[in-house]
Design a protein around this motif. Structure first.
Motif, PDB file in Angstrom:
ATOM      1  N   VAL A  41     -61.398-107.895  30.218  1.00 41.33           N
ATOM      2  CA  VAL A  41     -62.432-108.066  29.182  1.00 41.33           C
ATOM      3  C   VAL A  41     -63.513-109.074  29.589  1.00 41.33           C
ATOM      4  N   LYS A  42     -63.083-110.183  30.139  1.00 41.39           N
ATOM      5  CA  LYS A  42     -64.037-111.246  30.457  1.00 41.39           C
ATOM      6  C   LYS A  42     -65.084-110.800  31.498  1.00 41.39           C
ATOM      7  N   ALA A  45     -67.292-107.950  30.116  1.00 43.80           N
ATOM      8  CA  ALA A  45     -68.303-108.410  29.154  1.00 43.80           C
ATOM      9  C   ALA A  45     -69.487-109.044  29.895  1.00 43.80           C
ATOM     10  N   ALA A  46     -69.177-109.808  30.956  1.00 43.08           N
ATOM     11  CA  ALA A  46     -70.261-110.427  31.736  1.00 43.08           C
ATOM     12  C   ALA A  46     -71.150-109.342  32.345  1.00 43.08           C
ATOM     13  N   MET A  48     -71.518-106.317  31.158  1.00 44.72           N
ATOM     14  CA  MET A  48     -72.205-105.603  30.080  1.00 44.72           C
ATOM     15  C   MET A  48     -73.443-106.359  29.572  1.00 44.72           C
ATOM     16  N   ILE A  49     -73.428-107.682  29.685  1.00 47.87           N
ATOM     17  CA  ILE A  49     -74.624-108.445  29.294  1.00 47.87           C
ATOM     18  C   ILE A  49     -75.815-107.957  30.121  1.00 47.87           C
ATOM     19  N   MET A  53     -79.151-105.937  28.917  1.00 46.80           N
ATOM     20  CA  MET A  53     -80.482-106.489  29.237  1.00 46.80           C
ATOM     21  C   MET A  53     -81.323-105.444  29.959  1.00 46.80           C
TER      22      MET A  53
ATOM     23  N   GLU B 191     -67.871-115.002  27.613  1.00 42.96           N
ATOM     24  CA  GLU B 191     -68.717-113.834  27.918  1.00 42.96           C
ATOM     25  C   GLU B 191     -68.698-112.766  26.831  1.00 42.96           C
ATOM     26  N   PRO B 192     -67.515-112.387  26.290  1.00 41.73           N
ATOM     27  CA  PRO B 192     -67.551-111.369  25.224  1.00 41.73           C
ATOM     28  C   PRO B 192     -68.396-111.805  24.024  1.00 41.73           C
ATOM     29  N   PHE B 194     -70.948-114.005  24.209  1.00 37.41           N
ATOM     30  CA  PHE B 194     -72.349-113.971  24.661  1.00 37.41           C
ATOM     31  C   PHE B 194     -72.899-112.547  24.523  1.00 37.41           C
ATOM     32  N   LEU B 195     -72.018-111.582  24.763  1.00 36.30           N
ATOM     33  CA  LEU B 195     -72.439-110.176  24.689  1.00 36.30           C
ATOM     34  C   LEU B 195     -72.666-109.738  23.252  1.00 36.30           C
ATOM     35  N   TYR B 200     -78.754-113.196  25.016  1.00 39.21           N
ATOM     36  CA  TYR B 200     -79.862-112.999  25.961  1.00 39.21           C
ATOM     37  C   TYR B 200     -80.750-111.804  25.630  1.00 39.21           C
TER      38      TYR B 200
END
Lengths: 289, 282
Positions: A41-42, A45-46, A48-49, A53, B191-192, B194-195, B200
């Motif tokens: 997940v971690k 998720a990074a 997916m940011i 974007m 991170e989850p 932040f998403l 951002y």
């Protein structure tokens, strides 16, 4: 240390036991299912940011080479944070948290090989999460990825050299951490964050201001990520101007050269900082932060 | 021969004791955290690295300039989230590890006062760092702000912080029962979050259910409202109206503060009963 034990045997034993210990520390705080979810997940998720974007601005044009560039760079950059910081974090963990570093120093082990072993569990976890991220990229985000066109030899050699390079950088960082007893907590994250910025992981180095680009060019991680992109998506990666004048062989030679250079620097720095830490009584210094 | 302490002449009780507890616990954060210069540097520098990296991503994909501002504001708000996560939620776990938690329980000061002191001290210290990120980021990347209403902006920020630190106080009590997994849980909530909170990018980019679920984190609505009030393109990229977000933040503030009070009592009793207040399972 037992003088009858050959050095190679001590090194291997230290590495092997530290690998086992590292795996237990990383994984046995919960059940295997939760640990698997946590490991995925971690990093996902990074990734997916960046996907969101990019998707917001490009209106979902995920087939673009720019997207492949940043997605692959970001996925494999997970190794940098996990391996490099993992090796050095063992110093903080064992000195501050478990308070066992002084006992390790008086036991018959090789400390550098012990530290490198502590990073292995993170390599395994990262390999798993990178695989999942890439799978998501291929299945759902149209990364132009054809298994038949992957340069497997280049990929495997690059990944192996890259992990060795990152482990050696981790040893360098471990030396610095050992020496900086009071400020050691954030060193790893700061270096990983700075390299994320300067290594062209998620944008071509051309985007950086001119005066900052040389930092990216002396970092082996920049060449490593470029080789991985070329191995995975070939021409797509070569389309970017940063390293377009370099062939794969050129990049590989530079990566090997920089890995050897940083390897020597790391061993030299480790010995120096290790000596200074012993001399100044920093091996068992804790600050209770 | 042991030295006798002077007798306490003015014994504090009730609200005065509560207030003294708040001041006493916030003091190390307001004053102590400024003494450790490396922390000020790292707390500002680390989010700045992320901000700069994401700004360059937006530049690489030729995003409108307002998105650069979104990243700068998101980076500043990230400092608050990290503070709540590591210095509020996890704090009682750290206190347990270092042996302070039992002393808190033994002392006559109310635990709610201790949590509120942690929150207020943390809020002050983090605001200094967040200001640093906003000022540096805005100067480096020439962010252009178009403030619609200073009062509304201040109100949104204030309510976001009340709700956010209320959430921190509430989760701190949950962490009372945790051991080694506390670190991993906090690590996972980076991170989850932040998403799904859109640190951002505009949260409107997601299907509607995502920001709805993400609204349990006050920063989701807070940042969306702040962007609507501070950037020219903000209103067109907003998820719901600022008015609705203000109401949502008020609801979250009340919910989290009341829950913190109830949960803290319950968890403290449970932790005492199960003998977890002094355990340290490294």
């Amino acid at each position: 240390m037992n003088s009858k034990t050959p050095n190679g045997s001590v090194a291997w034993r230290s590495f092997r036991m530290a690998t086992w210990l590292g795996w237990k520390i990383e994984s046995n705080w919960t059940d295997p299912f939760l640990f698997t979810v946590y490991s995925i997940v971690k990093p996902l998720a990074a990734a997916m940011i960046l996907v969101v974007m990019y998707g917001v601005i490009s209106q979902g044009q995920f087939g673009s080479p720019v997207f492949a560039y940043l997605f692959i760079g970001n996925a494999f950059y997970q190794y940098v944070g996990m391996v490099m910081v993992g090796v050095s974090w063992a110093i903080v963990d064992d000195r501050e948290h478990y308070r066992t570093l002084k006992y390790l120093y008086v036991s018959p082990i090789s400390i550098p090989f012990y530290l490198l072993g502590r990073g292995v569990s993170r390599i395994i976890i990262t390999t798993f999460s990178v695989f999942i991220i890439m799978l998501v990229g291929v299945l759902y985000l149209k990364i132009p990825f054809d298994p038949a066109k992957i340069d497997w030899v280049l990929l495997i050699i690059s990944v192996i050299i890259g992990i060795i390079m990152l482990a050696m950088l981790g040893l360098l960082l471990a030396g610095v951490t050992l020496r900086m007893a009071q400020y050691s907590f954030n060193i790893g994250d700061s270096v990983a964050g700075a390299l994320y910025l300067f290594s062209g992981a998620i944008f071509p180095l051309q985007v950086l201001p001119t005066f900052l680009r040389p930092i990216g060019y002396i970092m082996p991680i920049s060449y490593w990520l470029e080789l991985i992109r070329r191995a995975l998506v070939g021409g797509v990666a070569a389309a970017f101007p940063t390293f377009s004048n370099f062939s794969n062989s050129d990049l590989m030679l530079i990566l090997i050269g920089l890995t050897i250079f940083f390897g020597f620097v790391s061993v030299w720095a480790w010995r120096k900082f290790d000596w200074q830490a012993r001399e100044r009584g920093l091996i068992d210094q804790t600050n209770n932060y | 021969m042991a030295m006798m302490l002077p007798p306490i002449k003015n014994r504090q009780t009730g609200w005065r004791l509560f207030l003294m507890t708040v001041i006493g616990r916030s003091y190390p954060r307001v004053v102590g955290m400024q003494r450790e210069l490396s922390w000020i540097f790292f707390d500002t520098f680390l989010p700045m690295l992320g901000v700069v990296a994401y700004v360059f991503v937006y530049r690489a994909i030729k995003a409108p300039e307002d998105y650069v501002g979104f990243v700068v504001v998101g980076g500043a708000m990230m400092a608050y989230w990290m503070n709540v996560l590591w210095s509020m939620s996890s704090q009682l776990y750290w206190e347990k590890e270092t042996g302070n938690l039992a002393l808190y329980i033994i002392s006559p000061g109310p635990m709610m006062g201790i949590l509120l002191g942690m929150a207020m001290g943390g809020l002050f210290a983090t605001t200094l760092r967040a200001l640093g990120i906003v000022i540096l980021g805005s100067l480096f990347f020439q962010v252009h702000y178009v403030i619609v209403s200073f009062w509304q902006l201040f109100l949104v920020f204030f309510l976001t912080m009340v709700a956010l630190y209320g959430l921190g106080m509430m989760t701190a009590s949950l962490y009372l029962l945790l051991s080694r997994e506390a670190y991993h849980l906090s690590n996972l909530a980076q991170e989850p979050i932040f998403l799904i909170s859109g640190f951002y990018f505009p949260i409107k980019s997601f299907p509607a259910w995502v920001p709805f679920v993400g609204s349990i984190i006050p920063l989701t609505m807070g940042m969306d409202a702040m962007r609507q009030l501070a950037f020219a393109s903000g209103p067109s990229l907003g998820w719901i109206s600022v008015k609705l977000e203000l109401i949502g933040l008020v609801v979250l503030s009340v919910l989290f503060l009341v829950s913190a009070r109830v949960l803290l009592d319950y968890m403290e009793r449970l932790a005492v009963r199960e003998g977890r207040l002094t355990e340290s399972r490294a």
